[in-house]
Design an enzyme around this catalytic site. Structure first.
Site, PDB file in Angstrom:
ATOM      1  N   ARG A 140       0.781  -1.242   0.000  1.00  0.00           N
ATOM      2  CA  ARG A 140       0.000   0.000   0.000  1.00  0.00           C
ATOM      3  C   ARG A 140       0.811   1.290   0.000  1.00  0.00           C
ATOM      4  O   ARG A 140       0.238   2.360  -0.110  1.00  0.00           O
ATOM      5  CB  ARG A 140      -0.990  -0.008   1.163  1.00  0.00           C
ATOM      6  CG  ARG A 140      -2.200  -0.893   0.889  1.00  0.00           C
ATOM      7  CD  ARG A 140      -3.191  -0.873   2.020  1.00  0.00           C
ATOM      8  NE  ARG A 140      -2.601  -1.398   3.231  1.00  0.00           N
ATOM      9  CZ  ARG A 140      -2.529  -2.690   3.534  1.00  0.00           C
ATOM     10  NH1 ARG A 140      -3.042  -3.597   2.738  1.00  0.00           N
ATOM     11  NH2 ARG A 140      -1.951  -3.095   4.647  1.00  0.00           N
ATOM     12  N   THR A 184       1.756  -6.209   3.693  1.00  0.00           N
ATOM     13  CA  THR A 184       1.226  -5.431   2.570  1.00  0.00           C
ATOM     14  C   THR A 184       1.161  -3.958   2.956  1.00  0.00           C
ATOM     15  O   THR A 184       0.813  -3.121   2.139  1.00  0.00           O
ATOM     16  CB  THR A 184      -0.198  -5.888   2.186  1.00  0.00           C
ATOM     17  OG1 THR A 184      -1.030  -5.804   3.359  1.00  0.00           O
ATOM     18  CG2 THR A 184      -0.221  -7.300   1.651  1.00  0.00           C
ATOM     19  N   GLY A 200      -0.861 -11.815   9.681  1.00  0.00           N
ATOM     20  CA  GLY A 200      -0.684 -13.246   9.914  1.00  0.00           C
ATOM     21  C   GLY A 200      -1.749 -13.854  10.812  1.00  0.00           C
ATOM     22  O   GLY A 200      -1.696 -15.041  11.127  1.00  0.00           O
ATOM     23  N   ASP A 324     -13.494 -10.902  13.289  1.00  0.00           N
ATOM     24  CA  ASP A 324     -12.478 -10.299  12.403  1.00  0.00           C
ATOM     25  C   ASP A 324     -12.631  -8.790  12.322  1.00  0.00           C
ATOM     26  O   ASP A 324     -12.376  -8.187  11.282  1.00  0.00           O
ATOM     27  CB  ASP A 324     -12.536 -10.927  10.990  1.00  0.00           C
ATOM     28  CG  ASP A 324     -11.300 -10.571  10.146  1.00  0.00           C
ATOM     29  OD1 ASP A 324     -10.254 -10.265  10.744  1.00  0.00           O
ATOM     30  OD2 ASP A 324     -11.401 -10.589   8.911  1.00  0.00           O
ATOM     31  N   TRP A 412      -9.235  -1.281   4.517  1.00  0.00           N
ATOM     32  CA  TRP A 412      -8.034  -0.445   4.366  1.00  0.00           C
ATOM     33  C   TRP A 412      -8.185   0.665   3.342  1.00  0.00           C
ATOM     34  O   TRP A 412      -7.315   1.517   3.235  1.00  0.00           O
ATOM     35  CB  TRP A 412      -6.822  -1.313   4.023  1.00  0.00           C
ATOM     36  CG  TRP A 412      -7.058  -2.231   2.855  1.00  0.00           C
ATOM     37  CD1 TRP A 412      -7.464  -3.538   2.932  1.00  0.00           C
ATOM     38  CD2 TRP A 412      -6.951  -1.925   1.460  1.00  0.00           C
ATOM     39  NE1 TRP A 412      -7.616  -4.060   1.673  1.00  0.00           N
ATOM     40  CE2 TRP A 412      -7.296  -3.091   0.748  1.00  0.00           C
ATOM     41  CE3 TRP A 412      -6.593  -0.787   0.744  1.00  0.00           C
ATOM     42  CZ2 TRP A 412      -7.308  -3.146  -0.640  1.00  0.00           C
ATOM     43  CZ3 TRP A 412      -6.600  -0.847  -0.650  1.00  0.00           C
ATOM     44  CH2 TRP A 412      -6.954  -2.022  -1.319  1.00  0.00           C
ATOM     45  N   CYS A 627      -5.744 -15.077  -4.346  1.00  0.00           N
ATOM     46  CA  CYS A 627      -5.291 -14.500  -5.619  1.00  0.00           C
ATOM     47  C   CYS A 627      -6.068 -15.053  -6.810  1.00  0.00           C
ATOM     48  O   CYS A 627      -6.317 -14.349  -7.777  1.00  0.00           O
ATOM     49  CB  CYS A 627      -3.807 -14.774  -5.832  1.00  0.00           C
ATOM     50  SG  CYS A 627      -2.771 -14.023  -4.575  1.00  0.00           S
ATOM     51  N   MET A 668       3.779 -16.396  -7.291  1.00  0.00           N
ATOM     52  CA  MET A 668       3.103 -17.628  -6.855  1.00  0.00           C
ATOM     53  C   MET A 668       4.046 -18.354  -5.895  1.00  0.00           C
ATOM     54  O   MET A 668       5.098 -18.831  -6.295  1.00  0.00           O
ATOM     55  CB  MET A 668       2.808 -18.493  -8.088  1.00  0.00           C
ATOM     56  CG  MET A 668       2.425 -19.934  -7.790  1.00  0.00           C
ATOM     57  SD  MET A 668       0.796 -20.125  -7.006  1.00  0.00           S
ATOM     58  CE  MET A 668       0.870 -21.880  -6.573  1.00  0.00           C
TER      59      MET A 668
HETATM   60 CA    CA Z   1      -8.138 -10.228   9.997  1.00  0.00          CA
END
Ligand code: CA
Length: 702
Positions: A140, A184, A200, A324, A412, A627, A668
């Site tokens: 980002r 990220t 993580g 979450d 985000w 992905c 990958m």
């Molecule tokens: Ca989370």
């Protein structure tokens, strides 16, 4: 720790002396300090993630305004043919634009022309070669401090570059690569240090932390753990001892989570560092901390001493969370007029659906109201500062329908704040989910590098007739002043200007300008490809520019079924950096139309249901969907039912990619311990999907 600080100070003194001797050079080489990063009147640059340390993403530039925005055109563009998902905020300093693209590759370009000045490739493909690694090729943003540019890599490095030459000055590893973490997020530089967290929570039993490094040397200055470790090992600090009292059972065996993968703000005025923390690992508190507890410092804003990393205060948005509900979203600073008084406030819209206004001098909650449909809590009690939970929100040994779902009511994608309209421009999501843990055993545990949550899901019907919206939120009255419904979820982050315009890209491939006062669309540009990154604005030689990365990306963009059917398929559309101005007349080659790769059908392949089901579980567990998409094409990686590699089982070419890491250079990761049986099952899964899609297509023709 003190030694490292002194060393940093000496290094800085040395730099100053050195430049004193070469005064003529001083002009050419920008030395960026907190003073520059905090200066909201500087409109020529965009020096930090949220433009300045207050993270408002507001620019006082008004050359492009409501009267003339219709003239806005493309000044220049840069094709990025090897890039996929783009989510970054570029930075601009002294007429040079810096941005991070796919595989964390950095480019410095002349902001007047788009000409590439230098490229730095951290060679992430080599760093992950042959090893397990959690996905994510996107990042980002960057950070500037002193004469350096800082980048974070997916595989866990923090790297300092000379901002002029793009040459590496130092590189440090922020976690052991054998741990199932990923990055990220952008690094955040302030006060001679650069901060970085990692993710993580869903990919292994890990314990979240943030670390600050000396900007000159790369030496670790301090580390703050977000959740307590095993008490037997001793606590790192009194804050961890306090936090441990809010956990039960043997939480440390599950790591606990709390990863701060985004949402770092430095308050230059009060000299405090604010970090937004993540959810618990695993999500299910019955597993993570049986018997409950607040589980500090999950889902909180934690204020730290920027010099030492010492705990100052915290506010927890979701005590004992299990949905979450990260609080890793942006934290915006502003002075707000509340009941006749000026309050040094922070504003925060975490996933849980409440918009928080907090006094950042004290950490006291001022107000919290729902900015989306919320059913897990009725309200936030302003006396206690705690949410009042609705019975049944916790799904233990049962099921619950939860609003917002784990994608959050806001994630985000950056919000912005205009000190002129005094409104926050908030990208909002509208989705719920069914959560059920009745089949989750008490001894459930997450294996490193597998994806897991400790709860099962049931997808539920849409909440509204639109999946997203842009809201103009008044943080004082805690109400939406206007809301623009958006059919698709995951519109990009916003920017607002003194020209009275809110700019926002969208998954439908358009870049929109909205009237900041009423939400009317005043301008739009067809980029021909979904947009996930937020725009920036700056001015060179009296001309205002707006720059934007175009390339649909980010975790949910691919995983979410609503958006993976957009046709932004892998390898079809050209990713670009596009810069706009009022005099811009450049014509950009048209993108191909949305494309839906057709699954390949192998008539002779007999799909065995048991194997296909096992394959589906592996696909879920290994995070392939992040992905490759859920049953539909994602834009970041190939759609596997349409790949010739999946036409027969035990195809050596598939094994070479999946097990041996034959395409790590494209992002990958390798799965070195995937078994023949698992590959076999995956192929049955892909063939099964291909057959059912083909059957559905036939049905439609009938
Ligand atoms: Ca989370």
């Amino acid at each position: 720790m003190i030694g490292q600080n002194v060393q940093g100070a000496c290094a800085k003194a040395f730099v100053i002396i050195l430049f004193g001797a070469f005064l003529p050079l001083l002009k050419a080489l920008p030395i960026i300090t907190d003073k520059e990063i905090s200066d909201s009147t500087n409109t020529s640059d965009w020096l930090a993630y949220g433009r300045t340390h207050n993270e408002q993403r507001y620019s006082p530039l008004d050359q492009i305004n409501l009267k003339n925005v219709s003239q806005l055109g493309v000044e220049w563009y840069l094709n990025l043919p090897n890039d996929v998902g783009l989510v970054a905020t570029p930075l601009v300093s002294e007429g040079i634009l810096y941005f991070v693209g796919t595989m964390n590759i950095i480019r410095a370009v002349d902001a007047r022309s788009g000409k590439i000045l230098w490229i730095y490739d951290p060679e992430v493909g080599q760093a992950i070669a042959g090893r397990k690694q959690v996905g994510y090729v996107h990042n980002r943003g960057l950070s500037i401090y002193g004469d350096k540019l800082f980048l974070s890599t997916w595989d866990g490095r923090l790297i300092a570059l000379n901002i002029k030459t793009g040459k590496q000055v130092w590189s440090t590893r922020t976690y052991d690569q054998n741990e199932p973490r990923w990055i990220t997020g952008h690094p955040k530089a302030f006060k001679g240090k650069v901060l970085l967290g990692n993710g993580g929570t869903e990919t292994g039993p890990t314990r979240g932390y943030v670390s600050a490094y000396d900007t000159e040397t790369g030496d670790l200055a301090w580390r703050f753990y977000i959740v307590p470790g095993n008490p037997e090992d001793g606590f790192e600090n009194p804050a961890m001892e306090m936090a441990a009292k809010t956990w039960k059972g043997e939480w440390w065996k599950h790591g606990g989570g709390g990863h701060a993968w985004h949402g770092y703000t430095y308050d230059d005025e009060l000299d405090i560092l604010l970090i937004g923390t993540g959810n618990g690992s695993p999500w299910n508190q019955r597993i993570r901390s049986p018997g409950g507890g607040d589980n500090l410092f999950l889902c909180s804003i934690v204020a730290l001493d920027p010099d030492t990393g010492e705990y100052l205060w915290h506010y927890q948005t979701t005590p004992g969370e299990e949905w979450d509900y990260n609080s890793t979203m942006d934290i915006i600073l502003a002075d707000l007029e509340i009941e006749g008084e000026t309050v040094k406030a922070l504003m925060h819209a975490p996933k849980n659906g409440f918009f928080y206004v907090i006094n950042r001098e004290t950490g006291q909650l001022i107000s919290a109201e729902k900015y989306a449909d919320v059913n897990w809590a009725s309200h936030v009690d302003l006396e206690t500062g705690r949410p009042v939970e609705v019975e049944g929100a916790r799904y233990h040994k049962s099921s619950s329908y939860i609003l917002p779902g784990p994608s959050g009511a806001h994630t985000w994608h950056a919000m912005s704040y205009s000190p002129i309209t005094k409104l926050v421009y908030l990208p909002t999501l509208h989705a719920g989910i069914g959560m059920d843990d009745s089949e989750i055993p008490d001894d459930w545990a997450l294996k490193p590098f597998d994806w897991g949550f400790g709860v099962n899901f049931a997808f539920t019907p849409p909440v509204r007739d639109y999946d997203g919206s842009l809201q103009a939120w008044d943080p004082v009255t805690q109400k939406a002043v206007w809301e623009v419904p958006q059919k698709l979820a995951y519109a990009a982050g916003t920017m607002v200007t003194a020209g009275g315009i809110v700019f926002q890209g969208a998954p439908d491939g358009f870049f929109y300008g909205y009237d900041a006062s009423n939400g009317q669309i005043v301008w739009k540009y067809d980029a021909g490809l979904g947009i996930s990154a937020p725009p920036i604005t700056y001015s060179i030689d009296g001309n205002q520019y707006i720059s934007l990365l175009v390339g649909f990306g980010g975790g949910w963009a691919n995983g979410a079924s609503t958006n993976s059917s957009l046709g932004w398929s892998y390898g079809v559309h050209t990713r670009r950096l596009i810069t706009f101005s009022l005099s811009g007349k450049e014509s950009v080659p048209k993108q191909p139309l949305p494309y839906f790769p057709k699954p390949l059908v192998e008539q002779d392949f007999v799909v065995k249901k048991g194997l296909a089901d096992a394959g589906a579980e592996i696909y879920q567990q290994k995070g392939c969907w992040q992905c490759h998409g859920f049953d539909a094409p994602g834009g970041v990686a190939p759609y596997l039912p349409a790949s010739p590699l999946t036409l027969s089982t035990m195809n050596p070419a598939l094994t070479a990619v999946v097990r041996d890491g034959g395409r790590t250079y494209r992002g990958m990761p390798a799965f070195p311990d995937i078994s023949d049986d698992q590959l076999h099952a995956l192929t049955h899964y892909f063939r099964g999907v291909a057959n059912s899609v083909a059957a559905r297509t036939l049905d439609k023709k009938d």
